[in-house]
Design a protein around this motif. Structure first.
Motif, short mmCIF file in Angstrom:
data_model
loop_
_atom_site.label_atom_id
_atom_site.label_comp_id
_atom_site.label_asym_id
_atom_site.label_seq_id
_atom_site.Cartn_x
_atom_site.Cartn_y
_atom_site.Cartn_z
N ILE A 1 0.84 -1.20 0.00
CA ILE A 1 0.00 0.00 0.00
C ILE A 1 0.88 1.26 0.00
O ILE A 1 0.68 2.19 -0.78
N TYR A 2 1.88 1.27 0.89
CA TYR A 2 2.77 2.44 0.98
C TYR A 2 3.70 2.53 -0.21
O TYR A 2 4.02 3.64 -0.68
N ALA A 3 4.15 1.40 -0.73
CA ALA A 3 5.09 1.42 -1.84
C ALA A 3 4.46 1.98 -3.11
O ALA A 3 5.11 2.73 -3.86
N TYR A 4 3.19 1.64 -3.35
CA TYR A 4 2.54 2.05 -4.60
C TYR A 4 1.55 3.20 -4.42
O TYR A 4 0.92 3.63 -5.39
N GLY A 5 1.40 3.68 -3.19
CA GLY A 5 0.51 4.81 -2.97
C GLY A 5 -0.94 4.51 -3.28
O GLY A 5 -1.66 5.35 -3.83
N ARG A 6 -1.40 3.33 -2.89
CA ARG A 6 -2.78 2.91 -3.16
C ARG A 6 -3.54 2.83 -1.83
O ARG A 6 -3.43 1.87 -1.09
N GLY A 7 -4.30 3.90 -1.51
CA GLY A 7 -5.04 3.94 -0.25
C GLY A 7 -4.33 4.73 0.82
O GLY A 7 -4.93 5.13 1.82
N ARG A 8 -3.04 4.96 0.66
CA ARG A 8 -2.24 5.82 1.54
C ARG A 8 -1.28 6.61 0.66
O ARG A 8 -0.94 6.17 -0.45
N ASP A 9 -0.81 7.74 1.18
CA ASP A 9 0.23 8.48 0.45
C ASP A 9 1.47 7.60 0.33
O ASP A 9 1.83 6.87 1.26
N GLN A 10 2.13 7.71 -0.81
CA GLN A 10 3.33 6.90 -1.03
C GLN A 10 4.38 7.24 0.02
O GLN A 10 4.66 8.41 0.28
N ASP A 11 4.93 6.20 0.64
CA ASP A 11 5.90 6.40 1.73
C ASP A 11 6.86 5.21 1.69
O ASP A 11 6.57 4.14 2.22
N TYR A 12 8.02 5.42 1.07
CA TYR A 12 8.95 4.31 0.89
C TYR A 12 9.56 3.84 2.20
O TYR A 12 9.86 2.65 2.38
N ALA A 13 9.73 4.75 3.15
CA ALA A 13 10.28 4.34 4.44
C ALA A 13 9.31 3.41 5.16
O ALA A 13 9.72 2.37 5.71
N ALA A 14 8.02 3.76 5.16
CA ALA A 14 7.01 2.90 5.79
C ALA A 14 6.90 1.57 5.04
O ALA A 14 6.77 0.51 5.66
#
Length: 381
Positions: free
Chosen positions: A312-325
């Motif tokens: 979800i975090y890697a592709y920004g689907r449902g949450r803002d993209q966040d590579y650290a998370a």
């Protein structure tokens, strides 16, 4: 129907008033702690009367949240220090007396009170002896004897004993594995409306073990258990609608029951329901809500949910993209056995600053979600 609000017991009011400094202790009388089975504590004085000033103003709103109620003049006794239940001279011990001792942690006393009653045929006492022998409380653990006592109580119609003995036969605990006997005992408890028994009997019909394979009968039993708010039954019922082998599929019903189980805290249901929400299968698509369900299950320790949340975090689907998370959750999930090559490639491309943030997140959650290992070579986030 809304439950009526419970008003404090008079003794609770006394504690509240005392905490607010609105009453004073008058040690005119005292009671002594009963001697324990192990020799017990020395008697302590407990003031028996309180005095309420005429100008006491109750409900001022300034009561402290936590109050130390132990001073040189008063001591509150724990239920263990208070001793085992005492009988009046004219009364006789019964199963309730034995259970009272058991609930207070006086296992030897409970054993002594329950044994003669059980030998005389009291099913509640027999069930209690089953519990004591199974767990090894007040007596050496003996699953065989536990099974014997559960069996006697079940024959007399004790639902809890029938359910526990069914599990024994299902798993081979204290008895030989016998799924036919397990099914019979589950059915006995199910007929009494026990949700766990309904669920287990349904699984035996689903598997064709102990009962002939019958998917419709299994679903009927799961429906009944699910209606009684058993989360395991709700999860299994949702799966049966989504993955039925004989054309009884209904994605809408499947999503409905998985959602019910998810809301009752079933982590596997939260993961599956999150996937359905993400894909829009049987329910309206909502990627943001899907991310919420993945996060609930991930913080509860489910590694599949951790992997989904990382995506979800890697592709920004449902949450803002966040590579650290994304990297942090992937590190924990990978350590717990869920690999993901696409996330591995993303992690390898990240700069050291982002990876430091990811490691901090992984360390934050791994301390509570992962069991410590004695293997120094084991991989950690």
């Amino acid at each position: 129907m809304r439950k009526e609000e419970a008003f404090p017991h008079p003794n609770q009011w006394a504690a509240i008033l005392l905490a607010a400094g609105l009453i004073s202790m008058v040690p005119e009388a005292s009671v002594q702690a009963q001697e324990t089975d192990a020799g017990g504590p020395a008697p302590v004085e407990v003031p028996a009367t309180i005095e309420v000033p005429e100008n006491a103003a109750v409900g001022s709103g300034n009561l402290p949240v936590l109050v130390d109620v132990t001073t040189q003049h008063k001591t509150l006794l724990s239920i263990v220090d208070a001793g085992p239940p005492k009988l009046e001279e004219s009364s006789e011990a019964n199963a309730d007396t034995a259970y009272s001792a058991f609930q207070r942690g006086w296992f030897l006393t409970a054993l002594g009170l329950a044994t003669p009653l059980a030998e005389e045929g009291d099913k509640a006492a027999q069930a209690l002896l089953g519990v004591l022998h199974e767990a090894g409380l007040g007596i050496e653990q003996d699953k065989n004897k536990a099974a014997d006592w559960y069996g006697l109580a079940a024959e007399k119609g004790d639902t809890g004993s029938a359910l526990q003995l069914a599990q024994f036969y299902l798993l081979g605990t204290g008895v030989e594995v016998d799924k036919n006997k397990a099914a019979d005992l589950f059915e006995q408890a199910a007929d009494a409306g026990n949700a766990s028994a309904l669920y287990n009997l349904a699984l035996l019909y689903q598997e064709g073990e102990g009962r002939p394979f019958n998917e419709e009968k299994a679903r009927e039993l799961l429906e009944e258990a699910a209606q009684r708010n058993d989360p395991e039954a709700q999860y299994a019922l949702g799966l049966s609608y989504l993955e039925a082998q004989s054309g009884l599929n209904d994605p809408g019903q499947g999503a409905f029951w998985l959602g019910r189980a998810a809301r009752r805290g079933h982590t596997s249901a939260q993961v599956y329901y999150g996937i359905l929400r993400h894909q829009g299968k049987g329910v309206d698509p909502n990627e943001a809500e899907a991310a919420d369900w993945f996060e609930r299950a991930a913080t509860a320790g489910n590694p599949v949910a951790m992997n989904r949340l990382a995506r979800i975090y890697a592709y920004g689907r449902g949450r803002d993209q966040d590579y650290a998370a994304a990297a942090g959750w992937h590190l924990i999930a990978r350590t717990l056995g869920v690999s993901d090559l696409s996330l591995d490639r993303i992690v390898e491309s990240l700069d050291e600053t982002t990876m430091d943030e990811a490691r901090k997140l992984a360390e934050q959650y791994s301390a509570t979600l992962m069991k410590p290992t004695e293997d120094p070579a084991a991989e950690s986030p």
